[in-house]
Design a protein around this motif. Sequence first.
Motif, short mmCIF file in Angstrom:
data_model
loop_
_atom_site.label_atom_id
_atom_site.label_comp_id
_atom_site.label_asym_id
_atom_site.label_seq_id
_atom_site.Cartn_x
_atom_site.Cartn_y
_atom_site.Cartn_z
N SER A 136 0.81 -1.23 0.00
CA SER A 136 0.00 0.00 0.00
C SER A 136 0.84 1.28 0.00
O SER A 136 0.59 2.19 -0.82
N LEU B 262 2.36 1.90 -3.44
CA LEU B 262 1.40 2.31 -4.46
C LEU B 262 1.03 3.78 -4.32
O LEU B 262 0.79 4.47 -5.31
N LEU C 284 7.84 -3.13 -3.33
CA LEU C 284 7.14 -3.88 -4.38
C LEU C 284 7.70 -5.29 -4.51
O LEU C 284 6.95 -6.26 -4.66
N TRP D 73 -2.16 -5.58 -8.47
CA TRP D 73 -1.64 -4.25 -8.11
C TRP D 73 -0.12 -4.20 -8.24
O TRP D 73 0.45 -3.19 -8.66
N ALA E 184 1.81 -1.67 -10.80
CA ALA E 184 2.88 -0.77 -10.40
C ALA E 184 4.15 -1.00 -11.21
O ALA E 184 4.96 -0.09 -11.38
N GLN F 293 5.99 4.19 -11.77
CA GLN F 293 4.88 3.25 -11.68
C GLN F 293 3.85 3.42 -12.80
O GLN F 293 2.83 2.74 -12.81
N TRP G 148 1.49 5.48 -13.71
CA TRP G 148 0.09 5.56 -13.30
C TRP G 148 -0.79 6.22 -14.34
O TRP G 148 -1.96 5.84 -14.49
#
Length: 405
Positions: free
Chosen positions: A191, A194, A205, A231, A235, A377, A379
């Motif tokens: 968490s 992320l 990670l 997840w 990432a 990552q 995103w």
Amino acid sequence: MLPFANLSGDPGQDYLVDALTDGLTTSLARVPGNFVIARNTAMTFKGKPVDAKTIGKDLGVRYVLEGSVQPSGDRIRVNAQLIDAGSGSHLWAEEFDTPRADLLQTQDAIVAHLANKLLFHLFQAEGARLKRTPVANRDAEDLALQCVAGEWKAGSMSKEADAAYALCEQALAIDPNNVRALTALGNKILSPALLGVSSDPKGDLDRADELLSKALALDPDYPWARDQKGWVLLAQGRNDEAIAEYERALALDPSFADADSGLGWVHLRLGEFDKSVESFDRAIRTSPADVSLVYWSGGEALANFGLKRYDQAIDQFRQVIAINPNYIPWAHTTLVAALALTGHETEAREALKRYLALPSIGPLKTIAAWKAHLESQHWVPAEMSELMYDGLRKAGMPEGEAKTN
């Protein structure tokens, strides 16, 4: 499905009751054509007086399943009843007595009775049974169940969750192959990475991936581990593999709203903003009172930012921040950018000032730090991130120096 009531008089038995609720939700969600509100939203009704008609209207469901669990020594008594949310009438009720060691098998019995006795088309017999492998060590599983229950109540990023995670550590000390504990600890490590507040995102990670890969090697059909693996892959920028994990989690448990939100993030990353909004909407509809709702609503706001629906994104980000201002740094910064890009520079500067005063944002205080995080990552698409940086510059965020993760 509502949380079952604990009639033992001992709050320490809540985790057993929660485990039954969780398992039943998954079992019922597997029935073809069935729409089941996710467990996290259902748990918000725990311990509260409820009215089936009101719940049916608020959540858009036709039936409400409720019940109680009464542990006593080595036995457990489970009462279940199905209510028509439209009329409030009771359609079916039954009582089950089972050895405590066979608690999980009780879920199958209840679902089977629902399928056999109600004769509604949504309860097909093929959805009644789950295949389970008995746990290797019941003491470890008991600790892991308590860990997951405590983590859910406290929130994965809260200090209060540390006591819960300690129970998972104890579970693994007893049984290093406890899948539930491996997944929970993977979530704990994952968490912060992320959200960009980890001091070692790549290392975290890798550690989370190790725990989750081990969990899946032990039980390939555990939906939560599949979801969390998605997840990790997200990432790492492995989009196709992440999609496969989320879809596998949803195939195993169609009420697993977090997996739908994961698909929302993949579509966002690929610049498929309309599809992203659809995925986040599904997650929100499946679990409209979820503890993760702020992340899903925030993700939908990001998709609207990508669609240049700035006014809608601003409203959504403000709602997200009002609910939880501390753990979603990108909600603040994208709000700042949207305000600046729409000419509301005074409001943007005020929002930026509030953001920089937060104690939970870690290193994300400069544009360079945001670039390092988003690029590591993957995103959001590059065009969208450049828009964000332009808005942050207009609002006065420091440029900073580029650092590598």
